[in-house]
Structure formats: C-alpha cells, structure tokens
Design a protein around this motif. Structure first.
Motif, short mmCIF file in Angstrom:
data_model
loop_
_atom_site.label_atom_id
_atom_site.label_comp_id
_atom_site.label_asym_id
_atom_site.label_seq_id
_atom_site.Cartn_x
_atom_site.Cartn_y
_atom_site.Cartn_z
N VAL A 1 58.02 25.27 86.51
CA VAL A 1 58.80 26.14 85.63
C VAL A 1 58.15 27.52 85.49
O VAL A 1 58.82 28.50 85.17
N SER A 2 56.85 27.62 85.77
CA SER A 2 56.14 28.89 85.65
C SER A 2 56.04 29.65 86.97
O SER A 2 55.38 30.69 87.04
N THR A 3 56.69 29.16 88.00
CA THR A 3 56.61 29.76 89.34
C THR A 3 57.85 30.61 89.62
O THR A 3 58.94 30.33 89.12
N THR A 4 57.70 31.59 90.45
CA THR A 4 58.70 32.64 90.64
C THR A 4 60.07 32.17 91.13
O THR A 4 60.18 31.25 91.95
N PHE A 5 61.11 32.86 90.63
CA PHE A 5 62.48 32.65 91.11
C PHE A 5 62.66 33.18 92.54
O PHE A 5 63.70 32.93 93.16
N HIS B 1 65.09 40.39 98.89
CA HIS B 1 65.45 39.60 97.71
C HIS B 1 65.15 40.28 96.38
O HIS B 1 65.51 39.73 95.34
N GLY B 2 64.53 41.45 96.40
CA GLY B 2 64.26 42.16 95.15
C GLY B 2 62.81 42.03 94.72
O GLY B 2 62.15 41.02 94.97
N GLU B 3 62.33 43.08 94.05
CA GLU B 3 60.95 43.07 93.57
C GLU B 3 60.75 42.00 92.50
O GLU B 3 61.64 41.75 91.68
N ILE B 4 59.60 41.36 92.51
CA ILE B 4 59.23 40.46 91.42
C ILE B 4 57.77 40.73 91.04
O ILE B 4 56.94 41.03 91.90
N HIS B 5 57.54 40.68 89.76
CA HIS B 5 56.18 40.78 89.24
C HIS B 5 56.03 39.71 88.17
O HIS B 5 56.97 39.41 87.44
N GLN B 6 54.84 39.14 88.08
CA GLN B 6 54.61 38.08 87.11
C GLN B 6 53.20 38.16 86.59
O GLN B 6 52.28 38.60 87.30
N LEU C 1 62.82 31.41 78.21
CA LEU C 1 63.96 32.25 77.85
C LEU C 1 64.44 32.98 79.09
O LEU C 1 63.71 33.78 79.69
N LEU C 2 65.66 32.70 79.50
CA LEU C 2 66.26 33.33 80.69
C LEU C 2 67.06 34.53 80.24
O LEU C 2 68.01 34.40 79.44
N LEU C 3 66.71 35.69 80.75
CA LEU C 3 67.30 36.95 80.29
C LEU C 3 68.40 37.42 81.23
O LEU C 3 68.47 37.02 82.39
N GLU C 4 69.24 38.32 80.73
CA GLU C 4 70.44 38.71 81.48
C GLU C 4 70.11 39.44 82.77
O GLU C 4 70.90 39.43 83.72
N SER C 5 68.94 40.08 82.87
CA SER C 5 68.57 40.81 84.09
C SER C 5 68.03 39.89 85.18
O SER C 5 67.81 40.33 86.31
N GLY C 6 67.81 38.62 84.86
CA GLY C 6 67.15 37.72 85.79
C GLY C 6 65.67 37.55 85.49
O GLY C 6 65.00 36.69 86.09
N ALA C 7 65.15 38.35 84.56
CA ALA C 7 63.77 38.19 84.11
C ALA C 7 63.68 36.95 83.21
O ALA C 7 64.69 36.41 82.75
N TRP C 8 62.45 36.49 82.96
CA TRP C 8 62.27 35.35 82.07
C TRP C 8 60.94 35.42 81.33
O TRP C 8 60.00 36.10 81.76
N LEU C 9 60.90 34.70 80.21
CA LEU C 9 59.71 34.61 79.36
C LEU C 9 59.50 33.14 79.04
O LEU C 9 60.43 32.44 78.62
N LEU C 10 58.28 32.64 79.25
CA LEU C 10 57.97 31.22 79.05
C LEU C 10 56.79 31.06 78.11
O LEU C 10 55.77 31.73 78.25
N VAL C 11 56.94 30.14 77.15
CA VAL C 11 55.83 29.73 76.28
C VAL C 11 55.67 28.23 76.43
O VAL C 11 56.63 27.47 76.23
N ARG C 12 54.47 27.78 76.78
CA ARG C 12 54.21 26.36 76.96
C ARG C 12 52.76 26.05 76.62
O ARG C 12 51.89 26.93 76.68
N TYR D 1 54.03 33.27 79.83
CA TYR D 1 54.30 33.80 81.16
C TYR D 1 55.52 34.71 81.11
O TYR D 1 56.42 34.51 80.27
N ALA D 2 55.55 35.67 82.00
CA ALA D 2 56.75 36.51 82.14
C ALA D 2 56.92 36.92 83.58
O ALA D 2 55.94 37.12 84.31
N GLU D 3 58.19 37.05 83.99
CA GLU D 3 58.53 37.55 85.32
C GLU D 3 59.65 38.57 85.17
O GLU D 3 60.61 38.36 84.42
N ALA D 4 59.52 39.70 85.90
CA ALA D 4 60.53 40.76 85.85
C ALA D 4 60.40 41.59 87.12
O ALA D 4 59.56 41.31 87.99
N SER D 5 61.19 42.63 87.21
CA SER D 5 61.24 43.45 88.42
C SER D 5 60.20 44.55 88.43
O SER D 5 60.09 45.29 89.41
#
Length: 456
Positions: A278-282, A362-367, A410-421, A432-436
């Motif tokens: 769940v913490s690995t990139t889309f 596929h688009g930039e990703i940063h995490q 938390l899955l956000l409208e841009s495709g980014a996400w925020l995870l607390v575990r 954790y967070a992933e965004a462009s």
C-alpha cells in the motif's frame, strides 16, 4: 515470555531483552510447532554478521537437535535469502534466521521461515508464540545432528540460471560489513561483472553505523558512481534481503523507481501482474496497465506480497523499502538475486534512461515518508481516533476515497495520496505521500503530520 512478540518480520529487540534463555524458548516453540504439524525433515539455522549472532544460532541448533531434528548451518554468517533458498532447494522443514536486519549493532532478532521459503504468515507465528516454553529435550539417544553445508553455491547457480550471466560493466558494491559480503559481489563476478568492493570486511559493529543502505550511509558508493569510476552502485542491508541502487544521474535511486524499472525490464520477455504494498508507487499500476496486466495492492510486510505472488502467479513483487522478488524464485525478498537482475537490466538499457522513459510515458512521481514517535500501546487508539477524523481535504486537495487495508490511505483527486500507518518494527507511525512533485509531497507530509498530532 511476554517480551517475545513476532511483528512484521520476526522478533527483534535490544540485547538486554534478546537473551539466550528467550532464544531457547523460541527454538522450543518452533520445534513443538514443527512436531505438531508432522514435519520430520531437517531444519536450517542461519545468522547475520552481528557479534552475538553465531552464539544465538548455536543455541537454536542445540534446542532443535534435542527435540530430534537434524540441523544444517552455514560455515559463517550468510544472507537471509540464502536461507530461504536453502529451505526450498533442500526440501527442509523450515529455517530460523538470527538477524536484526538494518537495526543497529545493539539489536538482534529471530524469524522463522516455513518450508516453502516464503515469510511466515500470522497463523504460523501465532502458533509459535503460543508454544513458547522452556526447552524440553528428548532422551539423548533421540537427538538430531548438526552439520555445516554450502548455502552460497546453490543460490548463485540458481540466480545465474534465472537471470543470466555474461554481463560486461563495472559495479561498485557496498556490503556495509553485512552478510552480503563475499556473496553479492561474488555472484556479480561470476556473471562477468568487474566489481569494486567497499566495506566488505567482517565488522560486527558495521563500522559504527546501522547497516541500512540509506543515502547518509552511502557517500563513498555514490561518489564512485557519480564520478564515473563505476557504471552502477549496489548496496545491501545487514542481512542482504534488501537492496539500494546508485545510478550516475540520480545517485541513490528511489526504490519505487527501481521497482518500476525492473518490472518494465521483465515485461520485455515475460508477462504477469505485479504485487505492491500500500506504500509503494502507483507507477507500478500504470506500467502494468500499459502491458495489459494488473497491479495488486497488499498491506505492508513482505509476507503479504509473497502470499499474493502465489495467488496471482505474479511476475514480480516488491515494496518501497527495497525488498523484491520475482517469478521462478522463492517468494522472499532477495537483495542478492535482485542485484544481478538490476545489473542485467542496466546492461540492456541504462537504468537512468529507462526511468526517464517510464516517467515521460506515465507521468512524474515523487514519494517520501516521515515518522512520528508513537509508543506501541498508543498506536491502536491513535488510529481509532483518526478513523473518526478523516478530513474532506488534505493540503487543499479533495479526498476522493479512503483505503483502510493498512492504516489510512487518502486518495486525492489529482492521483496523489497520503498514507498513515503503524510501523511493525518500531514505536512510530509512518506518514507517506506520493505526488507529481517533491514540493507537493512535502506539503502532503506536513498535512499528514498535523493530522496525526491533532488526533493523539
């Protein structure tokens, strides 16, 4: 007995808690479990490079032998994935590994690996915990024996057969004084690689650092690669089940991007889904979809990756912390095998170029991730409070959905996400967070920290 608890990947503790009497209780619990399940084949016992590890391994071997099991051991400390392969290749009843992985030298740990070489699932570790007891030896005439066997050659032969050899490039390898020394580097040399060795001498203090291949621990390795002395840099953690890659353009390659590059490489000649935590990139999902494949999301912990790999006949499985395995191998993370796979992929197309191509397509990703201190007894109440305080937006962006498979994602409208575990190995919550963009990741991490602080 109450001090012994098998978490995400076995029981780890500082040496004031991780003691010989408690290790013997674990050995007895495993022997009882194996006997109750009807196993009679030999058991493997392996250990990492810590000063105390050989002694603890010998304690386990004695308890198992006194319960009637024959035991096989390596002649010196060896990586966890070699134990997993030995269990599978020799058709053993299972194995015990003495290791605290990437933790500092004042820690040690133990984990049980079942007969298939994959990580033990909770039903197994729960049964072992339920059987914790003082050793209960059989009459001496019924005791098993201990013998040393070669763990290295069978694993290396298999890796070369699975991935291939005849590679022609220069690699710098950093063992951080861990159990990968003389194993990962030797495998690469057998494949034709010109290997420069760093920190490949035995040192139970790991040179005064934790044996974790993070950027701050790999300065010399990064310099060797970015200066052009080596085409690629490879490092393992203390028990060599995880891997870090250094590339000329990026330095330390984000493990998410390494996973994407390796999965893309395997898809050139094979097919199949990918398993990710769940913490690995889309990005893995996007690559899979472009090939008509699926990406399956599981909770954090390689045991869940391994189970899903079997259920879906996956081509590859992995996690953002640098643990990966592939079809045709045991379903356990293997930083030795994956080192060879990464070099093969780089030899076919430089990893920086492959990653650039994937991000362009596929688009930039940063995490990134941060940790928030949280005692173990407060993790449950904090997450319960969080469940009642999920926001409608995070860092100014609407929350479209919430995944509760492992904490709160938390899955956000841009495709980014925020995870607390919750961490399974430390008294911390992970955010954790992933965004462009890196800037957007920083904003989301700050929002995640604030959210945890508000509900505690």
């Amino acid at each position: 007995m109450e001090q012994i608890s098998f978490g995400t990947d076995g029981w780890r503790a500082t040496l004031d808690t991780f003691t010989a009497p408690r290790v013997r209780m674990v050995g007895q619990a495993v022997a009882t479990y194996l006997d109750e399940e009807g196993f009679t084949d030999p058991v493997a016992v392996c250990y990492d490079a810590r000063e105390s590890s050989r002694g603890f391994a010998e304690e386990l071997a004695r308890v198992l032998c006194a319960n009637g099991f024959d035991v096989v051991m390596p002649e010196r400390d060896r990586p966890t994935p070699l134990l997993s392969w030995a269990i599978s290749e020799r058709e053993l009843a299972g194995g015990l590994m003495i290791t605290a992985s990437h933790n500092p030298p004042e820690y040690n740990g133990v984990k049980f690996i079942p007969e298939d070489g994959a990580p033990a699932l909770p039903k197994v570790t729960d049964a072992i915990e339920a059987n914790l007891a003082e050793p209960d030896p059989l009459p001496e005439s019924e005791w098993g024996t201990v013998r040393e066997v070669d763990f290295v050659t069978p694993h290396a032969d298999h890796a070369l057969d699975l991935v291939g050899a005849d590679l022609d490039l220069s690699v710098a390898y950093d063992a951080i004084h861990g159990s990968g020394r003389g194993v990962t580097d030797s495998l690469l040399k057998r494949a034709g690689v010109d290997v420069t060795r760093l920190r490949c001498e035995a040192d139970p203090t790991f040179g005064g650092v934790s044996p974790e291949p993070t950027r701050g621990n790999l300065d010399e390795l990064v310099e060797r690669v970015t200066s052009g002395e080596a085409a690629l840099g490879i490092a393992n953690d203390g028990d060599a089940d995880r891997i870090a890659l250094i590339t000329p353009e990026r330095g330390l390659l984000d493990a998410n991007l390494l996973y994407a590059a390796l999965y893309d490489y395997l898809l050139e000649t094979d097919s199949g889904p990918a398993i990710r935590t769940v913490s690995t990139t889309f990005l893995i999902d996007r690559i899979a979809e472009s090939h008509g494949e699926a990406a399956i999301e599981v909770s954090v912990g390689f045991k869940w990756v391994a189970r899903a790999m079997a259920e879906h006949d996956a081509l590859m499985g992995g996690e953002e912390s640098g643990g990966f395995s592939m079809r045709g191998h045991v379903r356990e993370k293997d930083g030795v095998l994956i080192a060879l796979l990464a070099v093969a992929a780089h030899d076919e197309e430089p990893l920086d170029e492959r990653v650039d191509r994937l991000l362009a397509e596929h688009g930039e990703i940063h995490q990134n991730r941060v940790s928030v201190d949280c005692p173990d007894e407060e993790k449950g109440p904090t997450l319960d409070s969080l469940s009642e305080a999920i926001p409608d937006s995070a860092a100014g962006e609407r929350v479209e959905d919430v995944n509760t498979a492992d904490g709160f994602k938390l899955l956000l409208e841009s495709g980014a996400w925020l995870l607390v575990r919750p961490s399974g190995t430390e008294p911390k919550l992970r955010v954790y967070a992933e965004a462009s963009s890196e800037a957007r990741v920083d904003e989301l991490l700050a929002a995640g920290r604030d959210l945890v602080t508000e509900v505690r």
